[in-house]
Write a protein that holds these residues in place. Sequence first.
Motif, PDB file in Angstrom:
ATOM      1  N   PHE A 175       0.838  -1.203   0.000  1.00 59.25           N
ATOM      2  CA  PHE A 175       0.000   0.000   0.000  1.00 59.25           C
ATOM      3  C   PHE A 175       0.872   1.252   0.000  1.00 59.25           C
ATOM      4  O   PHE A 175       0.612   2.207  -0.746  1.00 59.25           O
ATOM      5  CB  PHE A 175      -0.924   0.011   1.218  1.00 59.25           C
ATOM      6  N   SER A 176       1.919   1.241   0.815  1.00 60.69           N
ATOM      7  CA  SER A 176       2.826   2.382   0.874  1.00 60.69           C
ATOM      8  C   SER A 176       3.462   2.655  -0.486  1.00 60.69           C
ATOM      9  O   SER A 176       3.600   3.811  -0.908  1.00 60.69           O
ATOM     10  CB  SER A 176       3.923   2.127   1.918  1.00 60.69           C
ATOM     11  N   THR A 177       3.815   1.588  -1.198  1.00 59.18           N
ATOM     12  CA  THR A 177       4.403   1.736  -2.528  1.00 59.18           C
ATOM     13  C   THR A 177       3.404   2.357  -3.501  1.00 59.18           C
ATOM     14  O   THR A 177       3.770   3.197  -4.332  1.00 59.18           O
ATOM     15  CB  THR A 177       4.868   0.376  -3.061  1.00 59.18           C
ATOM     16  N   ALA A 178       2.136   1.948  -3.407  1.00 64.93           N
ATOM     17  CA  ALA A 178       1.093   2.516  -4.270  1.00 64.93           C
ATOM     18  C   ALA A 178       0.973   4.018  -4.057  1.00 64.93           C
ATOM     19  O   ALA A 178       0.866   4.798  -5.014  1.00 64.93           O
ATOM     20  CB  ALA A 178      -0.244   1.836  -3.992  1.00 64.93           C
ATOM     21  N   VAL A 179       1.004   4.440  -2.792  1.00 64.81           N
ATOM     22  CA  VAL A 179       0.892   5.867  -2.470  1.00 64.81           C
ATOM     23  C   VAL A 179       2.121   6.637  -2.947  1.00 64.81           C
ATOM     24  O   VAL A 179       2.011   7.732  -3.509  1.00 64.81           O
ATOM     25  CB  VAL A 179       0.683   6.056  -0.951  1.00 64.81           C
ATOM     26  N   GLU A 180       3.303   6.061  -2.727  1.00 59.84           N
ATOM     27  CA  GLU A 180       4.540   6.732  -3.144  1.00 59.84           C
ATOM     28  C   GLU A 180       4.590   6.922  -4.659  1.00 59.84           C
ATOM     29  O   GLU A 180       5.158   7.896  -5.161  1.00 59.84           O
ATOM     30  CB  GLU A 180       5.757   5.923  -2.680  1.00 59.84           C
ATOM     31  N   ALA A 181       4.007   5.997  -5.395  1.00 62.88           N
ATOM     32  CA  ALA A 181       4.054   6.055  -6.861  1.00 62.88           C
ATOM     33  C   ALA A 181       3.306   7.248  -7.424  1.00 62.88           C
ATOM     34  O   ALA A 181       3.573   7.677  -8.550  1.00 62.88           O
ATOM     35  CB  ALA A 181       3.473   4.770  -7.447  1.00 62.88           C
ATOM     36  N   VAL A 182       2.354   7.785  -6.664  1.00 67.76           N
ATOM     37  CA  VAL A 182       1.550   8.902  -7.168  1.00 67.76           C
ATOM     38  C   VAL A 182       1.728  10.161  -6.316  1.00 67.76           C
ATOM     39  O   VAL A 182       0.836  10.992  -6.225  1.00 67.76           O
ATOM     40  CB  VAL A 182       0.052   8.509  -7.249  1.00 67.76           C
ATOM     41  N   GLN A 183       2.909  10.289  -5.709  1.00 63.75           N
ATOM     42  CA  GLN A 183       3.223  11.533  -5.017  1.00 63.75           C
ATOM     43  C   GLN A 183       3.283  12.673  -6.031  1.00 63.75           C
ATOM     44  O   GLN A 183       3.746  12.493  -7.164  1.00 63.75           O
ATOM     45  CB  GLN A 183       4.561  11.407  -4.288  1.00 63.75           C
ATOM     46  N   PRO A 184       2.825  13.861  -5.660  1.00 69.57           N
ATOM     47  CA  PRO A 184       2.741  14.957  -6.629  1.00 69.57           C
ATOM     48  C   PRO A 184       4.068  15.312  -7.284  1.00 69.57           C
ATOM     49  O   PRO A 184       4.123  15.561  -8.493  1.00 69.57           O
ATOM     50  CB  PRO A 184       2.186  16.126  -5.805  1.00 69.57           C
ATOM     51  N   ASP A 185       5.153  15.341  -6.507  1.00 69.14           N
ATOM     52  CA  ASP A 185       6.449  15.666  -7.103  1.00 69.14           C
ATOM     53  C   ASP A 185       6.954  14.536  -7.987  1.00 69.14           C
ATOM     54  O   ASP A 185       7.566  14.766  -9.040  1.00 69.14           O
ATOM     55  CB  ASP A 185       7.479  16.004  -6.021  1.00 69.14           C
ATOM     56  N   THR A 186       6.664  13.308  -7.594  1.00 72.56           N
ATOM     57  CA  THR A 186       7.112  12.146  -8.369  1.00 72.56           C
ATOM     58  C   THR A 186       6.470  12.112  -9.752  1.00 72.56           C
ATOM     59  O   THR A 186       7.151  11.929 -10.768  1.00 72.56           O
ATOM     60  CB  THR A 186       6.779  10.840  -7.621  1.00 72.56           C
ATOM     61  N   VAL A 187       5.148  12.284  -9.804  1.00 76.34           N
ATOM     62  CA  VAL A 187       4.459  12.181 -11.101  1.00 76.34           C
ATOM     63  C   VAL A 187       4.834  13.325 -12.034  1.00 76.34           C
ATOM     64  O   VAL A 187       4.909  13.153 -13.253  1.00 76.34           O
ATOM     65  CB  VAL A 187       2.918  12.092 -10.917  1.00 76.34           C
ATOM     66  N   VAL A 188       5.085  14.510 -11.476  1.00 70.41           N
ATOM     67  CA  VAL A 188       5.511  15.634 -12.312  1.00 70.41           C
ATOM     68  C   VAL A 188       6.908  15.376 -12.866  1.00 70.41           C
ATOM     69  O   VAL A 188       7.176  15.582 -14.055  1.00 70.41           O
ATOM     70  CB  VAL A 188       5.481  16.960 -11.510  1.00 70.41           C
ATOM     71  N   LYS A 189       7.796  14.904 -12.009  1.00 68.07           N
ATOM     72  CA  LYS A 189       9.174  14.631 -12.432  1.00 68.07           C
ATOM     73  C   LYS A 189       9.202  13.598 -13.562  1.00 68.07           C
ATOM     74  O   LYS A 189       9.993  13.695 -14.504  1.00 68.07           O
ATOM     75  CB  LYS A 189       9.983  14.129 -11.236  1.00 68.07           C
ATOM     76  N   GLN A 190       8.326  12.607 -13.476  1.00 67.51           N
ATOM     77  CA  GLN A 190       8.300  11.562 -14.488  1.00 67.51           C
ATOM     78  C   GLN A 190       7.630  11.992 -15.787  1.00 67.51           C
ATOM     79  O   GLN A 190       7.809  11.361 -16.822  1.00 67.51           O
ATOM     80  CB  GLN A 190       7.575  10.330 -13.923  1.00 67.51           C
ATOM     81  N   SER A 191       6.869  13.073 -15.742  1.00 66.58           N
ATOM     82  CA  SER A 191       6.102  13.473 -16.932  1.00 66.58           C
ATOM     83  C   SER A 191       6.754  14.596 -17.726  1.00 66.58           C
ATOM     84  O   SER A 191       6.345  14.866 -18.856  1.00 66.58           O
ATOM     85  CB  SER A 191       4.691  13.906 -16.522  1.00 66.58           C
ATOM     86  N   ILE A 192       7.749  15.266 -17.138  1.00 64.88           N
ATOM     87  CA  ILE A 192       8.402  16.388 -17.812  1.00 64.88           C
ATOM     88  C   ILE A 192       9.866  16.060 -18.071  1.00 64.88           C
ATOM     89  O   ILE A 192      10.618  15.751 -17.146  1.00 64.88           O
ATOM     90  CB  ILE A 192       8.305  17.678 -16.966  1.00 64.88           C
ATOM     91  N   GLU A 193      10.268  16.147 -19.321  1.00 61.23           N
ATOM     92  CA  GLU A 193      11.667  15.941 -19.693  1.00 61.23           C
ATOM     93  C   GLU A 193      12.225  17.271 -20.188  1.00 61.23           C
ATOM     94  O   GLU A 193      11.811  17.793 -21.222  1.00 61.23           O
ATOM     95  CB  GLU A 193      11.791  14.873 -20.782  1.00 61.23           C
ATOM     96  N   ARG A 194      13.162  17.811 -19.437  1.00 58.59           N
ATOM     97  CA  ARG A 194      13.742  19.117 -19.771  1.00 58.59           C
ATOM     98  C   ARG A 194      15.072  18.930 -20.507  1.00 58.59           C
ATOM     99  O   ARG A 194      15.955  18.198 -20.048  1.00 58.59           O
ATOM    100  CB  ARG A 194      13.954  19.907 -18.486  1.00 58.59           C
TER     101      ARG A 194
END
Length: 524
Positions: A37-56
């Motif tokens: 459950f903890s892993t599921a929550v960590e996977a959708v942390q706001p900073d995590t999902v943004v970091k994974q979606s933007i390639e600079r």
Amino acid sequence: MARVLSLFRPQPLLTLLSRLKPALCKMSMDSRAREVFSTAVEAVQPDTVVKQSIERKEDTVIIDGRKFTLKHNLHMVGFGKAVLGMAAQVEKIMGDHLVKGIISVPNGIQQTLQQNGKGHLLLKENSSIKVMEGAKNNLPDGDAQRAAEEIKLLASELTEKDLLLVLISGGGSALLPAPIPPVSLKEKLDVTRKLAGAGATIQELNTVRRALSFLKGGGLAHQAHPAQVVALILSDVIGDPLDMIASGPTVRSEVWPEEILSILERYKLLPSLSASVKDVLARQSPRWKENKDESDASGHVLNVVIGSNSIALACAGRRARELGFRPVVLSPGVCGDVRSVSRLYGLLARFACSPEEPPPEIAAEVLRLGPEVGVESWDLCRTMQVLGEGRAEGWGATCLLAGGEPTVELTGKGRGGRNQELALRVGLELKGLELPPNGPVFLSGGTDGQDGPTEAAGAITDGGLYAEAQSQGLDIHDFLVNNDSYTFLSHLSAGKHLLVPGLTCTNVMDVHMLLIPAIPIKIS
């Protein structure tokens, strides 16, 4: 002789490895459930999902495969419970290309994050992003309306050379109230409350809400034209429908007066409408026809779901495999009454744990329940096939994962939430179904860390729950009638069944988990 030979018949490598994994893992079933459950929550942390979606890449940024040029032309707006953490990550990635930003976030969120050691989700000092707090108790208010007005102004001042990044998460609708004048915020809320009280569907509520809103239903994107708009969305709605998440401020949605009037007539609300509401509805026109030169939304608006229940379940499945389970995802869209949902999980547990081929009545009832709980027959058949193969071949422990947002019929005044009540009801369904070591085990938890007006996100139960309650003189059924699952679970074994992760800073609905222990192979 055949019996002896069968012990040495060749086994698939994966089957042998899967049998070894549980032996290598010394964690209890309860601990492993919490870890997944903890892993599921960590996977959708706001900073995590943004970091994974933007390639600079220097002066360009790639989002969802599309490349955008950065020339100190980036503006940002956002609204939702997880947006502050999303904005903090955008700030780190974009640097001085970010000219200006305004975000509307829940009342008290900055102080709460600081107090809970979540400083990495806060903006840096002297940030170019303005934070406006509002929507106390998750209800639109004057503070949220002022934030919406500033967001509207920022968007309306953009040119074709600008890029507007829009951050959206659950709770965004309450944080972006902008009723069309002369309708007041109170008048708009009165209309939606009356509709909800009359039994209107969420689709009907959104249709009327959009008609009275300046920014919802694509209104924000419309205001930002001709700038390029990119929306990064953390979904808290089953199926991730873009027009439903925060009422779709960046999703093109035509408003037709006839449709609005039909809904209001259906629920006999036309006579009770205020003069302001009637005035706005009377002069409604399809919003997207106001500017015939405006390009199609697909050209100027990019909507990307960067975090969802499906993503959380996928990451949870990978962690479950590491902990010795064969993962199988049932569905990210489980809904319906918790009584039907708990019955489904109880049946699937008995199907998987049956020492013999389970009677066909179990599979038939599982399929019958499908429509009631929002799960397709195909997904149920696929899941039962995996569970059946695991039982027949003895490949080891299985982790059944699902997500969604079931509902609870309120019949009492106790404390609890849908996750705790679901876990409690599944515990009853598992009565008498106990296999070593301590399984099967069921977990239900809200990824936002809060289940109803309690400190818990959910709970973990197993087949020994009923006997445990009896030994302590607790009547489960009395607590259920009073919707008092939190009180029951708090009394039971000093609250060891409760799931209390604390502030999670995200929300992609609920995670359900059924851990099924390895079933010994029956050799004939």
